[in-house]
Design a protein around this motif. Structure first.
Motif, PDB file in Angstrom:
ATOM      1  N   PRO A   8       0.812  -1.222   0.000  1.00 52.50           N
ATOM      2  CA  PRO A   8       0.000   0.000   0.000  1.00 52.50           C
ATOM      3  C   PRO A   8       0.842   1.266   0.000  1.00 52.50           C
ATOM      4  O   PRO A   8       2.013   1.257   0.424  1.00 52.50           O
ATOM      5  CB  PRO A   8      -0.800  -0.117   1.301  1.00 52.50           C
ATOM      6  N   GLU A   9       0.246   2.330  -0.448  1.00 51.72           N
ATOM      7  CA  GLU A   9       0.902   3.635  -0.340  1.00 51.72           C
ATOM      8  C   GLU A   9       0.983   4.043   1.123  1.00 51.72           C
ATOM      9  O   GLU A   9       0.175   3.638   1.960  1.00 51.72           O
ATOM     10  CB  GLU A   9       0.123   4.688  -1.121  1.00 51.72           C
ATOM     11  N   HIS A  47      -2.010   4.709   4.037  1.00 49.87           N
ATOM     12  CA  HIS A  47      -3.142   3.776   3.989  1.00 49.87           C
ATOM     13  C   HIS A  47      -3.299   3.047   5.320  1.00 49.87           C
ATOM     14  O   HIS A  47      -4.429   2.827   5.786  1.00 49.87           O
ATOM     15  CB  HIS A  47      -2.935   2.792   2.846  1.00 49.87           C
ATOM     16  N   GLN A  63      -4.920   7.029  11.114  1.00 48.82           N
ATOM     17  CA  GLN A  63      -6.249   6.722  10.573  1.00 48.82           C
ATOM     18  C   GLN A  63      -7.212   6.414  11.723  1.00 48.82           C
ATOM     19  O   GLN A  63      -6.793   5.905  12.779  1.00 48.82           O
ATOM     20  CB  GLN A  63      -6.178   5.501   9.650  1.00 48.82           C
ATOM     21  N   ARG A 102      -8.697  -2.279   7.362  1.00 47.49           N
ATOM     22  CA  ARG A 102      -7.692  -2.359   6.315  1.00 47.49           C
ATOM     23  C   ARG A 102      -6.613  -3.388   6.663  1.00 47.49           C
ATOM     24  O   ARG A 102      -6.139  -4.128   5.783  1.00 47.49           O
ATOM     25  CB  ARG A 102      -7.058  -0.988   6.096  1.00 47.49           C
TER      26      ARG A 102
END
Length: 471
Positions: free
Chosen positions: A390-391, A394, A399, A407
């Motif tokens: 993932p970037e 992410h 988050q 995720r």
């Protein structure tokens, strides 16, 4: 010289004493006096300094510490390395990737550090990790992220993300990693490396791992070649040999036996793998079949309650850190400085505390379930993670917890099985995305059959040589 190859990728490989040697070749060059020890260490330091502003993979210290070694002998004598910053090295503080600690330098090496450095390697510093190794990306909330040298906008994985970035970028040829839910294999997958999580008890355990209700932590290394990983384990057995496990011995190439290998493509938690990951597993299966092995689809070798039980155990470990950190980790510990992931896992665990005894019972039962499922197979082929790297951002601990937890569950569905069951599992870089990011597969075997995985890894490396940033 410039070290920026493209606006996205970066590496430190150049025509110095380190060259593009793997650890085995570098050790041989040192023994033959083709290169000098100080020349090698100086080249490593210069590479680390050039990479520091780009990768952020080495822990910064207020007071510099000299390189640490135990012996001038051993198979990897004089080879520079880094040790992950959740493992004690005498003279270095152990920060565990957390702002909740302000630790003093350790007075002595951990038991595993002694086994590691007994091979002659020289510790040049500590590599970065996410807070207490709980995340699958090395993005501490209190500092800059560790970046993937294949593409600086992407994650290097975790929790051994700093070590993986340093090896992939050519700062060192081998680095320490450890794995409590995928933390050797995930960063190896992200950074295009070889990463073996060994059978439980294969290497010396550190005290914290031995004290867990279920010891899910395995020590190890990340490397750019199968022979470096194989040679590391050969030498490690000279320091400590677990008589309850079959010896690995000296592994120098593919095995001669044709094996029955199961194939699992979609995650234990039901999450389908993305197209690039699926294609890489299928390509690897074809290579193994061409080598004479028997490949066949295999049912997921564990019960359907496993993902939620492991998630609860993950929360239990975070809650344990929050509640006992001052006494067990370091007396500078301040739980108010923990990041959002650790605190969210703690709250999740408290809300489900009553389920822990049954979850622990089922997790222990999974050891037998897995061994029975593997009775008819020599190995099982599967992805390392459900989708490609993932970037950055992410999986950031900044988050919202519910978003991040969802995720993580979607991403990390394959690796925890080996940690709970104690089985060996190896990540191998077998593909590339169209954006030139590595894609890996994972091979697992029954507990104690680490040699089988190394022989299969040699065969795959020979059939489809691994790409590196050295070209």
């Amino acid at each position: 010289m410039t070290v920026i190859e493209t606006p996205k990728a970066i590496h430190a490989f150049t025509d110095d004493a380190l060259g593009d040697y793997d650890a085995t070749a570098l050790a041989n060059a040192l023994k033959a006096r083709k290169v000098g020890r100080q020349e090698v260490l100086q080249a490593c330091q210069q590479r680390a300094e050039r990479m520091a502003p780009h990768l952020n993979a080495v822990v910064s210290l207020a007071t510099p510490v000299q390189p640490v070694s135990l012996t001038n002998d051993g198979a990897f004598a004089g080879v520079p390395t880094y040790i992950k910053d959740n493992t004690d090295v005498g003279g270095y503080p152990t920060g565990h990737g957390s702002a909740a600690l302000s630790p003093s330098p350790c007075r002595k090496h951990s038991p595993f550090t002694r086994q590691y450095l007994d091979q002659g390697m020289v510790c040049m510093g500590k590599s970065t990790l996410p807070e207490f190794g709980f995340n699958a990306t090395t993005e501490p909330a209190h500092s800059d992220p560790t970046r993937n040298p294949w593409n600086l906008a992407y994650s290097s994985g975790a929790s051994s993300g700093g070590s993986a970035a340093l090896v992939a970028a050519g700062v060192v040829p081998i680095a320490h990693a450890n794995d409590g839910g995928g933390s050797i294999r995930i960063p190896a997958a992200c950074c295009g490396l070889v990463g073996l999580k060994p059978s439980r008890g294969r290497l010396v355990d550190n005290p914290a791992a031995r004290s867990l209700p279920i010891n899910i932590v395995g020590e190890g290394v990340v490397t750019r070649s199968v022979r470096d990983t194989a040679n590391f384990y050969t030498e490690a057995e000279k320091h400590f040999r677990n008589r309850k496990l079959p010896p690995i011995g000296k592994v120098i190439g593919p095995g001669t036996k044709r094996l029955r290998i199961g194939v699992v493509v979609d995650s234990i938690n039901g999450q389908p793998s993305d197209a690039a990951t699926r294609a890489t597993v299928e390509h690897t299966a074809s290579l193994l079949a061409d080598l004479g092995h028997r490949l066949e689809p295999m049912p997921v070798p564990i019960g359907d309650r496993f993902p939620e039980d492991f998630a609860l155990y993950w929360g239990f470990l975070a809650s344990l850190v929050r509640g006992t950190g001052r006494w067990v980790v370091d007396n500078s510990f301040n739980h108010q400085q923990l990041d959002g992931l650790t605190l969210g896992l703690h709250r999740m665990f408290l809300a489900n505390l009553q389920r822990l005894p049954a979850a622990l019972w089922r997790l222990r039962q999974s050891i037998g379930q897995y061994e029975r499922a593997m009775a008819s197979y020599d190995a099982v082929l599967m992805p390392v993670v459900s989708h490609t790297t993932p970037e950055l951002g992410h999986l950031s601990p900044d988050q919202p917890f519910d978003t991040l937890f969802e995720r993580l569950n979607r991403y990390v569905g394959f690796t925890p099985l080996a940690n709970v069951t104690g089985a060996p599992a190896i990540a191998l870089p077998m593909g590339m995305t169209t954006d030139h990011l590595p894609v890996a597969v994972q091979l697992m075997a029954a507990t104690g059959q680490d040699r089988t995985l190394l022989e299969l890894a040699f065969a795959l490396e020979e059939a489809a040589p691994f790409r590196t940033l050295a070209g």
